[in-house]
Each structure stands twice: as structure tokens, then as C-alpha cells.
Design a protein around this motif. Structure first.
Motif, PDB file in Angstrom:
ATOM      1  N   SER A  66       0.823  -1.279  -0.041  1.00 25.32           N
ATOM      2  CA  SER A  66       0.164  -0.117  -0.076  1.00 25.32           C
ATOM      3  C   SER A  66       1.005   1.272  -0.100  1.00 25.32           C
ATOM      4  O   SER A  66       0.599   2.141  -0.726  1.00 25.32           O
ATOM      5  N   LEU A  67       1.947   1.150   0.923  1.00 27.48           N
ATOM      6  CA  LEU A  67       2.824   2.274   0.714  1.00 27.48           C
ATOM      7  C   LEU A  67       3.477   2.190  -0.526  1.00 27.48           C
ATOM      8  O   LEU A  67       3.748   3.592  -1.069  1.00 27.48           O
ATOM      9  N   LEU A  68       4.067   1.504  -1.069  1.00 27.25           N
ATOM     10  CA  LEU A  68       4.701   1.470  -2.390  1.00 27.25           C
ATOM     11  C   LEU A  68       3.755   2.085  -3.380  1.00 27.25           C
ATOM     12  O   LEU A  68       4.267   3.055  -4.359  1.00 27.25           O
ATOM     13  N   LEU A  69       2.339   1.637  -3.356  1.00 26.21           N
ATOM     14  CA  LEU A  69       1.701   2.392  -4.536  1.00 26.21           C
ATOM     15  C   LEU A  69       1.420   3.904  -4.143  1.00 26.21           C
ATOM     16  O   LEU A  69       1.437   4.503  -5.040  1.00 26.21           O
ATOM     17  N   SER A  70       1.265   4.089  -2.982  1.00 25.58           N
ATOM     18  CA  SER A  70       0.956   5.409  -2.517  1.00 25.58           C
ATOM     19  C   SER A  70       2.044   6.231  -3.159  1.00 25.58           C
ATOM     20  O   SER A  70       1.893   7.488  -3.507  1.00 25.58           O
ATOM     21  N   HIS A  71       3.346   6.115  -2.919  1.00 26.88           N
ATOM     22  CA  HIS A  71       4.654   6.984  -3.210  1.00 26.88           C
ATOM     23  C   HIS A  71       4.537   6.754  -4.806  1.00 26.88           C
ATOM     24  O   HIS A  71       4.865   7.838  -5.486  1.00 26.88           O
ATOM     25  N   LEU A  72       4.356   5.738  -5.442  1.00 29.19           N
ATOM     26  CA  LEU A  72       4.200   5.861  -7.091  1.00 29.19           C
ATOM     27  C   LEU A  72       3.293   6.524  -7.586  1.00 29.19           C
ATOM     28  O   LEU A  72       3.708   7.402  -8.500  1.00 29.19           O
ATOM     29  N   LEU A  73       2.112   6.730  -6.998  1.00 25.73           N
ATOM     30  CA  LEU A  73       1.133   7.548  -7.462  1.00 25.73           C
ATOM     31  C   LEU A  73       1.418   9.000  -7.160  1.00 25.73           C
ATOM     32  O   LEU A  73       0.718   9.777  -7.831  1.00 25.73           O
ATOM     33  N   ALA A  74       2.211   9.464  -6.233  1.00 21.99           N
ATOM     34  CA  ALA A  74       2.454  10.950  -5.750  1.00 21.99           C
ATOM     35  C   ALA A  74       3.471  11.200  -6.432  1.00 21.99           C
ATOM     36  O   ALA A  74       3.912  12.378  -6.671  1.00 21.99           O
ATOM     37  N   ALA A  75       4.355  10.248  -7.289  1.00 24.41           N
ATOM     38  CA  ALA A  75       5.533  10.734  -7.979  1.00 24.41           C
ATOM     39  C   ALA A  75       5.436  11.555  -9.342  1.00 24.41           C
ATOM     40  O   ALA A  75       5.968  12.565  -9.582  1.00 24.41           O
ATOM     41  N   PRO A  76       4.303  11.201 -10.140  1.00 22.94           N
ATOM     42  CA  PRO A  76       4.133  11.852 -11.472  1.00 22.94           C
ATOM     43  C   PRO A  76       3.667  13.455 -11.156  1.00 22.94           C
ATOM     44  O   PRO A  76       2.598  13.741 -10.454  1.00 22.94           O
ATOM     45  N   ALA A  77       4.307  14.303 -11.716  1.00 24.59           N
ATOM     46  CA  ALA A  77       3.857  15.556 -11.746  1.00 24.59           C
ATOM     47  C   ALA A  77       3.822  16.413 -12.991  1.00 24.59           C
ATOM     48  O   ALA A  77       4.413  16.119 -13.980  1.00 24.59           O
ATOM     49  N   TYR A  78       2.658  17.613 -12.933  1.00 24.11           N
ATOM     50  CA  TYR A  78       2.729  18.196 -14.225  1.00 24.11           C
ATOM     51  C   TYR A  78       2.243  17.351 -15.266  1.00 24.11           C
ATOM     52  O   TYR A  78       1.599  16.386 -15.123  1.00 24.11           O
ATOM     53  N   THR A  79       2.887  17.761 -16.465  1.00 20.22           N
ATOM     54  CA  THR A  79       2.540  16.892 -17.687  1.00 20.22           C
ATOM     55  C   THR A  79       3.594  15.841 -17.957  1.00 20.22           C
ATOM     56  O   THR A  79       3.237  14.605 -18.607  1.00 20.22           O
ATOM     57  N   SER A  80       4.727  15.898 -17.699  1.00 20.60           N
ATOM     58  CA  SER A  80       5.664  14.792 -18.048  1.00 20.60           C
ATOM     59  C   SER A  80       7.145  14.701 -16.915  1.00 20.60           C
ATOM     60  O   SER A  80       8.050  14.299 -17.396  1.00 20.60           O
ATOM     61  N   ASP A  81       6.773  15.106 -15.730  1.00 19.70           N
ATOM     62  CA  ASP A  81       7.820  15.127 -14.724  1.00 19.70           C
ATOM     63  C   ASP A  81       7.735  14.203 -13.612  1.00 19.70           C
ATOM     64  O   ASP A  81       6.534  13.798 -13.676  1.00 19.70           O
ATOM     65  N   MET A  82       8.747  13.960 -12.976  1.00 20.39           N
ATOM     66  CA  MET A  82       8.617  13.087 -11.686  1.00 20.39           C
ATOM     67  C   MET A  82       9.305  13.790 -10.513  1.00 20.39           C
ATOM     68  O   MET A  82      10.515  14.448 -10.523  1.00 20.39           O
ATOM     69  N   LEU A  83       8.546  13.789  -9.559  1.00 21.59           N
ATOM     70  CA  LEU A  83       8.931  14.445  -8.270  1.00 21.59           C
ATOM     71  C   LEU A  83       9.793  13.357  -7.460  1.00 21.59           C
ATOM     72  O   LEU A  83       9.837  12.008  -7.415  1.00 21.59           O
ATOM     73  N   LEU A  84      11.066  13.911  -7.129  1.00 21.47           N
ATOM     74  CA  LEU A  84      12.231  12.878  -6.709  1.00 21.47           C
ATOM     75  C   LEU A  84      11.902  12.320  -5.310  1.00 21.47           C
ATOM     76  O   LEU A  84      12.321  10.980  -4.945  1.00 21.47           O
ATOM     77  N   HIS A  85      11.148  13.205  -4.521  1.00 19.41           N
ATOM     78  CA  HIS A  85      10.869  12.677  -3.181  1.00 19.41           C
ATOM     79  C   HIS A  85      10.015  11.487  -3.247  1.00 19.41           C
ATOM     80  O   HIS A  85      10.433  10.504  -2.551  1.00 19.41           O
ATOM     81  N   PRO A  86       8.910  11.342  -3.858  1.00 15.05           N
ATOM     82  CA  PRO A  86       8.083  10.387  -3.668  1.00 15.05           C
ATOM     83  C   PRO A  86       8.901   8.888  -4.693  1.00 15.05           C
ATOM     84  O   PRO A  86       8.498   7.876  -4.365  1.00 15.05           O
ATOM     85  N   TYR A  87       9.430   9.416  -5.359  1.00 13.58           N
ATOM     86  CA  TYR A  87      10.309   8.403  -6.193  1.00 13.58           C
ATOM     87  C   TYR A  87      11.197   7.758  -5.616  1.00 13.58           C
ATOM     88  O   TYR A  87      11.373   6.349  -5.516  1.00 13.58           O
ATOM     89  N   LEU A  88      11.943   8.292  -4.840  1.00 14.69           N
ATOM     90  CA  LEU A  88      13.018   7.591  -3.902  1.00 14.69           C
ATOM     91  C   LEU A  88      12.484   6.975  -2.776  1.00 14.69           C
ATOM     92  O   LEU A  88      12.824   5.788  -2.386  1.00 14.69           O
TER      93      LEU A  88
END
Length: 276
Positions: A66-88
Motif C-alpha cells: 500500500s505504501l509502495l503504491l501511494s509513493h508511486l502515485l504521488a511521483a508523477p507531476a505536471y505533464t511529464s515530470d517526476m517528483l524525486l522525493h516520492p520516487y525515492l
């Protein structure tokens, strides 16, 4: 650690490092000093299909899907970027997943932790260790790429500890895990569920093996024999059968795919898929 465990450690510790890297003949796209870093307007927005429902916590488990999925869903940002904090943070949970598979992957986890630590240290230095992870040049994948290119921190001909090169090693390992989980989620054909070791071998052969020497590829044949049986994964993800496992892993694989695709696009656009 036995022979199989040592072989596994050798394989995957090398999977995050270059093997027989040769100088590149291409140059990266130009980035004029006047260009501006990417602007992120809504870091919680995930474009595209409807977001899958987040899973419940699994009692008694160190790894929490559940935590893995939550972090993965929080990572995509704007139209094509990735937030590093939830990615890590996603990688933190994936490390727990691998550690749950047994001591044979102990050094794999250490290698991944060392890679995520490099990026976190870069982000901490840039933010003076006191700034929120929601700000700074290492806020996202694209802002990190922009910063490192404009400061000349990315070397296209030799190994460095740049965030971009480190991200590429994690990116390659993510594809292996994504494909393995995708195969593990497949429903049986003709009533037969395939062995996880066989599925992991196939995932490796189509992803990380292309970056490895003949010796490491041969050693992999021994390492995958030590993969736990399917029942172990039922317990790890708190499911009762293959149908439930497929439902859970399909959500995870979909989220992994979004993270992988966005990272792939950012690296490819900047000529970084072959960093030594």
C-alpha cells in the motif's frame, strides 16, 4: 552466504553499475544558459487514466504494498515530470520487498540504497539540508537534469556520481522489477502457474542482461533458482490466491509504468540513456 547467494549479489550489484562502458560518439542536446528550469504547477496531479484505488495496509509486514503504491502515485507531476522525493520513497519500499525475498538479495538492497543516498545527498546539499524536499533544484527529475547539464555536472564519456547517471542505474533496475511483477501478476495459462524463478529469469534476460557481461549472465542462471515459490508472494502481499495477487500487482505495475515512462522520456530527450 552460499554460492547461489554470492552469484545473485554479483549479478544485481553490477546491474546498477556500468559494464564494459565505452566512450559515446554522440553529444547531448544543447542547453543554452538562458533556458529556464521546468516549472511545476500541481505536483499531485497524475495525468491520464483514472488513478487506481490505494490499497489497505498489510498487518505484520515490513514491506507494505500500500505504501509502495501511494509513493508511486504521488511521483508523477505536471505533464511529464517526476517528483524525486516520492520516487525515492518508492525505492525505499522496493528495497524492503527485495529484502523480504531472503539474504541472497542483501547486497542488491545495499547497492540500491547507495544510489538513492547519492541523489538524496545532492538534494540535501542543494537545499542546505534545511529546506523542504518540495523546493530546490533536485525537486524533480527534469529540474535535476536541467541543473546538472547547465552546471556541467553530467559527463557523457566517463563515470561520475551525478544525479542523472545515478538515476539511470535505478531506472534500469526499475524496468526489471516492473517486468517481473507484471509476469507474476499474469493469470495461469491452461491451468498452470509458472514458477517465479522462471519469470524473474525472463524479466532479467529482456532488461538488465543487455548491460552485463557473459559471466554475469551465466551466473544469473544459478541465482534465480533461489527465488521463493509463489506462495511466498501471496503471504508477502496479504492475498489468498493468484486472482487477488493479480489484482494488487496490476495496480502496482500500472503505477510503475507511469513512473518508468516519464523517467525514460526525460532521460531520452537529453541523450542520457547510455551514460557511462
Amino acid at each position: 552466504m552460499g554460492v547461489k547467494g554470492k552469484a545473485a549479489a554479483a549479478i544485481f550489484s553490477l546491474s546498477l553499475s556500468p559494464v564494459n562502458a565505452s566512450p559515446l560518439t554522440h553529444t547531448h542536446p544543447s542547453h543554452p544558459p538562458s533556458c529556464q528550469p521546468p516549472q511545476l504547477h500541481n505536483s499531485s496531479v497524475v495525468d491520464g487514466p483514472e488513478v487506481p484505488q490505494v490499497l489497505d495496509e498489510c498487518p505484520g509486514q515490513t514491506f507494505q504494498v500500500s505504501l509502495l503504491l501511494s509513493h508511486l502515485l504521488a511521483a508523477p507531476a505536471y505533464t511529464s515530470d517526476m517528483l524525486l522525493h516520492p520516487y525515492l520513497s518508492s525505492w525505499d519500499e522496493l528495497v524492503k520487498f527485495m529484502e523480504a525475498l531472503g539474504p541472497m538479495v542483501g547486497l542488491i538492497s545495499k547497492e540500491i540504497k547507495s544510489k538513492t543516498s547519492i541523489i538524496r545527498q545532492l538534494a540535501g546539499t542543494e537545499n542546505n539540508l534545511g529546506t523542504s524536499h518540495h523546493t530546490g533544484a533536485y525537486h524533480s527529475v527534469r529540474s535535476m537534469i536541467w541543473l546538472e547539464l547547465n552546471r556541467g555536472l553530467v559527463d557523457f564519456h566517463r563515470q561520475t556520481d551525478s544525479g542523472c547517471r545515478t538515476l539511470l542505474r535505478l531506472h534500469r533496475a526499475l524496468l526489471w522489477l516492473k517486468l517481473f511483477l507484471q509476469k507474476l501478476a499474469e493469470m495461469p495459462e491452461a491451468g498452470r502457474l509458472r514458477n517465479p524463478s522462471e519469470l524473474c529469469r525472463e524479466a532479467y534476460q529482456s532488461t538488465l542482461s543487455k548491460h552485463h557481461t557473459w559471466f554475469v549472465r551465466r551466473a544469473a542462471e544459478l541465482a534465480f533458482i533461489a527465488m521463493p515459490e509463489r506462495g511466498f508472494f501471496f503471504r508477502l502481499l496479504c492475498v489468498q490466491n493468484q486472482e487477488e495477487l493479480s489484482t494488487v500487482l496490476t495496480k502496482v505495475v500500472r503505477a510503475l509504468g507511469e513512473v518508468y515512462d516519464r523517467t525514460q522520456k526525460a532521460l531520452e530527450e537529453n541523450g542520457m540513456l547510455d551514460l557511462p
